[in-house]
Scaffold this motif. Structure first.
Motif, PDB file in Angstrom:
ATOM      1  N   TRP A 346       0.820  -1.212   0.000  1.00 37.36           N
ATOM      2  CA  TRP A 346       0.000   0.000   0.000  1.00 37.36           C
ATOM      3  C   TRP A 346       0.855   1.263   0.000  1.00 37.36           C
ATOM      4  CZ3 TRP A 346      -4.928   1.502  -0.677  1.00 37.36           C
ATOM      5  CH2 TRP A 346      -5.244   2.819  -0.315  1.00 37.36           C
ATOM      6  N   ASN A 347       1.916   1.275   0.777  1.00 33.36           N
ATOM      7  CA  ASN A 347       2.751   2.479   0.843  1.00 33.36           C
ATOM      8  C   ASN A 347       3.331   2.816  -0.522  1.00 33.36           C
ATOM      9  OD1 ASN A 347       2.209   2.630   3.550  1.00 33.36           O
ATOM     10  ND2 ASN A 347       4.202   1.833   4.220  1.00 33.36           N
ATOM     11  N   ALA A 348       3.767   1.803  -1.258  1.00 33.08           N
ATOM     12  CA  ALA A 348       4.294   2.049  -2.603  1.00 33.08           C
ATOM     13  C   ALA A 348       3.201   2.521  -3.542  1.00 33.08           C
ATOM     14  CB  ALA A 348       4.956   0.783  -3.145  1.00 33.08           C
ATOM     15  N   PHE A 349       2.037   1.866  -3.466  1.00 32.96           N
ATOM     16  CA  PHE A 349       0.935   2.259  -4.343  1.00 32.96           C
ATOM     17  C   PHE A 349       0.470   3.681  -4.059  1.00 32.96           C
ATOM     18  CE2 PHE A 349      -3.738   2.713  -4.510  1.00 32.96           C
ATOM     19  CZ  PHE A 349      -3.897   2.745  -5.881  1.00 32.96           C
ATOM     20  N   SER A 350       0.269   4.024  -2.789  1.00 32.53           N
ATOM     21  CA  SER A 350      -0.284   5.337  -2.444  1.00 32.53           C
ATOM     22  C   SER A 350       0.660   6.474  -2.799  1.00 32.53           C
ATOM     23  CB  SER A 350      -0.623   5.390  -0.947  1.00 32.53           C
ATOM     24  OG  SER A 350       0.547   5.275  -0.139  1.00 32.53           O
ATOM     25  N   HIS A 351       1.956   6.178  -2.959  1.00 34.16           N
ATOM     26  CA  HIS A 351       2.929   7.193  -3.378  1.00 34.16           C
ATOM     27  C   HIS A 351       3.145   7.188  -4.888  1.00 34.16           C
ATOM     28  CE1 HIS A 351       3.815   7.250   0.953  1.00 34.16           C
ATOM     29  NE2 HIS A 351       4.300   8.456   0.732  1.00 34.16           N
ATOM     30  N   GLY A 352       2.346   6.421  -5.614  1.00 39.32           N
ATOM     31  CA  GLY A 352       2.408   6.436  -7.063  1.00 39.32           C
ATOM     32  C   GLY A 352       3.502   5.597  -7.668  1.00 39.32           C
ATOM     33  N   LEU A 353       4.117   4.704  -6.888  1.00 39.47           N
ATOM     34  CA  LEU A 353       5.254   3.941  -7.392  1.00 39.47           C
ATOM     35  C   LEU A 353       4.844   2.676  -8.134  1.00 39.47           C
ATOM     36  CD1 LEU A 353       7.686   4.249  -4.336  1.00 39.47           C
ATOM     37  CD2 LEU A 353       7.459   5.739  -6.345  1.00 39.47           C
ATOM     38  N   LEU A 354       3.562   2.300  -8.062  1.00 36.17           N
ATOM     39  CA  LEU A 354       3.110   1.078  -8.728  1.00 36.17           C
ATOM     40  C   LEU A 354       2.193   1.369  -9.902  1.00 36.17           C
ATOM     41  CD1 LEU A 354       2.347  -1.183  -5.605  1.00 36.17           C
ATOM     42  CD2 LEU A 354       4.485  -0.935  -6.886  1.00 36.17           C
ATOM     43  N   GLY A 355       2.039   2.629 -10.226  1.00 35.49           N
ATOM     44  CA  GLY A 355       1.120   2.993 -11.297  1.00 35.49           C
ATOM     45  C   GLY A 355      -0.290   3.178 -10.786  1.00 35.49           C
ATOM     46  N   GLY A 356      -1.250   3.148 -11.696  1.00 35.97           N
ATOM     47  CA  GLY A 356      -2.629   3.378 -11.313  1.00 35.97           C
ATOM     48  C   GLY A 356      -2.891   4.846 -11.021  1.00 35.97           C
ATOM     49  N   ASN A 357      -3.955   5.100 -10.299  1.00 32.16           N
ATOM     50  CA  ASN A 357      -4.356   6.473  -9.971  1.00 32.16           C
ATOM     51  C   ASN A 357      -4.699   6.562  -8.496  1.00 32.16           C
ATOM     52  OD1 ASN A 357      -5.077   9.177 -10.333  1.00 32.16           O
ATOM     53  ND2 ASN A 357      -7.190   8.654 -10.867  1.00 32.16           N
ATOM     54  N   PRO A 358      -3.697   6.476  -7.614  1.00 28.82           N
ATOM     55  CA  PRO A 358      -3.979   6.476  -6.171  1.00 28.82           C
ATOM     56  C   PRO A 358      -4.583   7.797  -5.696  1.00 28.82           C
ATOM     57  CG  PRO A 358      -1.620   6.704  -6.575  1.00 28.82           C
ATOM     58  CD  PRO A 358      -2.252   6.397  -7.899  1.00 28.82           C
ATOM     59  N   ALA A 359      -5.541   7.702  -4.784  1.00 24.59           N
ATOM     60  CA  ALA A 359      -6.138   8.893  -4.198  1.00 24.59           C
ATOM     61  C   ALA A 359      -5.145   9.553  -3.251  1.00 24.59           C
ATOM     62  CB  ALA A 359      -7.412   8.527  -3.439  1.00 24.59           C
ATOM     63  N   PRO A 360      -5.038  10.878  -3.267  1.00 28.14           N
ATOM     64  CA  PRO A 360      -4.095  11.567  -2.373  1.00 28.14           C
ATOM     65  C   PRO A 360      -4.308  11.242  -0.900  1.00 28.14           C
ATOM     66  CG  PRO A 360      -4.894  13.070  -4.061  1.00 28.14           C
ATOM     67  CD  PRO A 360      -5.706  11.823  -4.195  1.00 28.14           C
ATOM     68  N   ALA A 361      -5.558  11.005  -0.498  1.00 28.56           N
ATOM     69  CA  ALA A 361      -5.835  10.711   0.910  1.00 28.56           C
ATOM     70  C   ALA A 361      -5.159   9.428   1.364  1.00 28.56           C
ATOM     71  CB  ALA A 361      -7.337  10.622   1.145  1.00 28.56           C
ATOM     72  N   GLY A 362      -4.815   8.543   0.434  1.00 30.17           N
ATOM     73  CA  GLY A 362      -4.179   7.289   0.803  1.00 30.17           C
ATOM     74  C   GLY A 362      -2.792   7.444   1.374  1.00 30.17           C
ATOM     75  N   ALA A 363      -2.182   8.629   1.196  1.00 33.50           N
ATOM     76  CA  ALA A 363      -0.874   8.915   1.786  1.00 33.50           C
ATOM     77  C   ALA A 363      -0.963  10.148   2.685  1.00 33.50           C
ATOM     78  CB  ALA A 363       0.168   9.128   0.690  1.00 33.50           C
ATOM     79  N   THR A 364      -2.138  10.332   3.320  1.00 35.39           N
ATOM     80  CA  THR A 364      -2.367  11.467   4.205  1.00 35.39           C
ATOM     81  C   THR A 364      -2.479  10.980   5.637  1.00 35.39           C
ATOM     82  OG1 THR A 364      -3.535  12.678   2.468  1.00 35.39           O
ATOM     83  CG2 THR A 364      -3.895  13.404   4.725  1.00 35.39           C
ATOM     84  N   VAL A 365      -1.694  11.539   6.523  1.00 35.69           N
ATOM     85  CA  VAL A 365      -1.690  11.126   7.927  1.00 35.69           C
ATOM     86  C   VAL A 365      -3.087  11.288   8.524  1.00 35.69           C
ATOM     87  CG1 VAL A 365      -0.774  11.624  10.220  1.00 35.69           C
ATOM     88  CG2 VAL A 365       0.738  11.698   8.234  1.00 35.69           C
ATOM     89  N   GLY A 366      -3.550  10.243   9.194  1.00 35.60           N
ATOM     90  CA  GLY A 366      -4.845  10.284   9.860  1.00 35.60           C
ATOM     91  C   GLY A 366      -5.991   9.761   9.033  1.00 35.60           C
ATOM     92  N   ALA A 367      -5.812   9.554   7.721  1.00 39.79           N
ATOM     93  CA  ALA A 367      -6.898   9.043   6.882  1.00 39.79           C
ATOM     94  C   ALA A 367      -7.217   7.605   7.267  1.00 39.79           C
ATOM     95  CB  ALA A 367      -6.516   9.122   5.408  1.00 39.79           C
TER      96      ALA A 367
END
Length: 398
Positions: A346-367
């Protein structure tokens, strides 16, 4: 509107224009399902609620007013009939009023809900982990609740007696002790937390003092995954934050997986820590899936649910987002078994390292994220030729 910085601090409030001098309560929900939160405000005076459509960036369109059948002291919202649209419950006197949403920002006619309460507050949450939203209320020297049926109706009323001050009208629900069960909190200057056993029963309130509170709210104010208290002091014209110093909340499972066509039960799991600062180290997996099948992770930020879908249950509330497609691997074909394992960092995906279109909230503290694995299962006839895991909830850490 005071914006949080994710570290327990609030910026200077920004005014949101409303008619009159003040509002009773306010809350936010995506009524029209456009991805932007809308503002719902209970106003004093004539029986009405103001709806301000969110336009993104924390801004709102001018208010549209909705009449209610009685004086309105608050509003709450959830998908009570499980059709994917947000419904609104108005805290009206002498009975709460329910209006079902159409998913486009509109509300149906108000319907009265029988409840023992008042003067008091009410709220909505899944108290017994059955996937349906329940109703809970403050009522003098008792806290009361009715379990939801998933179709907009509620069952028999239950209650716990307490000795909190009679004017302790605020009530809310959250997992305060990180045991995976939703607790109830009620009070103002003194608050009582009714800790849950996860089956719909609650202990007598454990009382905490949080200062000169007049209206309270609860949420993760510093992004550590724990629910904190926020108190508004009407006399001192100040807002105070009391941070929760309890244990960290680990990821937890919920909902029911669909048994696949081979008789196996897909099981979601995780390892590591979901982090806004790390680009790897939190793996979400699913074992007991059919070998060599493609799958992907559904996820969302609107809470848990348990709604029938393709012969199983959808465990993520809308709007639902999709991660990248992955292959389960396992024994090579022509083997036909449950040796597959779906896995994604998940950490790699949420930072855009695996492609796709991750939502910004996925790498936001507290989400808070709710997720579920989906994959193909052609052992079932269409439209049920799909496999669904149980759900995993987790909170993004620093």
């Amino acid at each position: 509107l005071a914006r949080g910085d994710g570290a327990g601090h609030l910026a200077a409030p920004q005014m949101v224009a409303l008619p009159g001098n003040w509002a009773i309560t306010a809350g936010a929900a995506d009524l029209d399902m456009d991805g932007a939160l809308d503002l719902l405000v209970a106003l004093p005076g004539p029986s009405r609620v103001a709806i301000l459509k969110g336009v993104g960036g924390g801004s709102f369109a001018p208010a549209v007013f909705v009449s209610t059948p009685g004086d309105t002291y608050g509003v709450d919202f959830a998908d009570l009939d499980e059709d994917g649209a947000v419904d609104v419950l108005a805290n009206c006197w002498p009975h709460p009023q329910l209006a079902f949403g159409d998913g486009h920002g509109g509300l149906g006619p108000w319907q009265s809900v029988t409840a023992t309460y008042g003067p008091g507050d009410l709220g909505l949450a899944d108290l017994n982990a059955d996937g349906h939203i329940d109703l809970f209320m403050s009522a003098g020297n008792s806290t009361r609740w009715r379990f939801g049926a998933g179709n907009g109706t509620f069952g028999q009323e239950s209650y716990v007696l307490h000795s909190l001050p009679q004017d302790a009208s605020m009530i809310a629900a959250a997992d305060f002790d990180c045991d995976g069960h939703v607790d109830i909190v009620e009070g103002t200057t003194l608050v009582g937390v009714l800790y849950s056993d996860g089956q719909g029963s609650f202990d007598a309130p454990f009382v905490h003092g949080i200062g000169r509170g007049w209206a309270n709210a609860f949420g993760d104010m510093n992004g550590d995954g724990r629910i904190d208290a926020v108190a508004a002091d009407r006399q001192g014209k100040a807002i105070s934050v009391q941070l929760n110093r309890g244990p960290n909340c680990p990821p937890s499972t919920y909902c029911v997986a669909k048994i696949n066509s081979l008789g196996c039960t897909p099981a979601i799991d995780s390892s590591g820590v979901p982090s806004a600062g790390a680009t790897s180290g939190f793996v979400i997996s699913c074992a007991q899936v059919r070998n060599q099948k493609n799958g992907l992770l559904f996820y969302g930020f609107s809470g848990a649910t348990q709604v029938p879908m393709v012969g199983g249950f959808r465990c993520v509330s809308p709007p639902i987002r999709r991660a990248i497609a992955v292959n389960a691997g396992g024994n090579p074909l022509p083997a036909n078994d449950c040796s597959g394992l779906l896995s994604m960092d998940w950490n790699a995906f949420s930072h855009g390292l695996l492609g796709g279109n991750p939502a910004p909230a996925g790498a936001t503290v507290g989400a808070e994220v709710h997720s579920q694995w989906w994959s193909r299962d052609q052992g079932f006839a269409p439209p049920n030729n799909h496999s669904l895991s149980d759900g995993l909830r987790f909170t993004i850490q620093p």
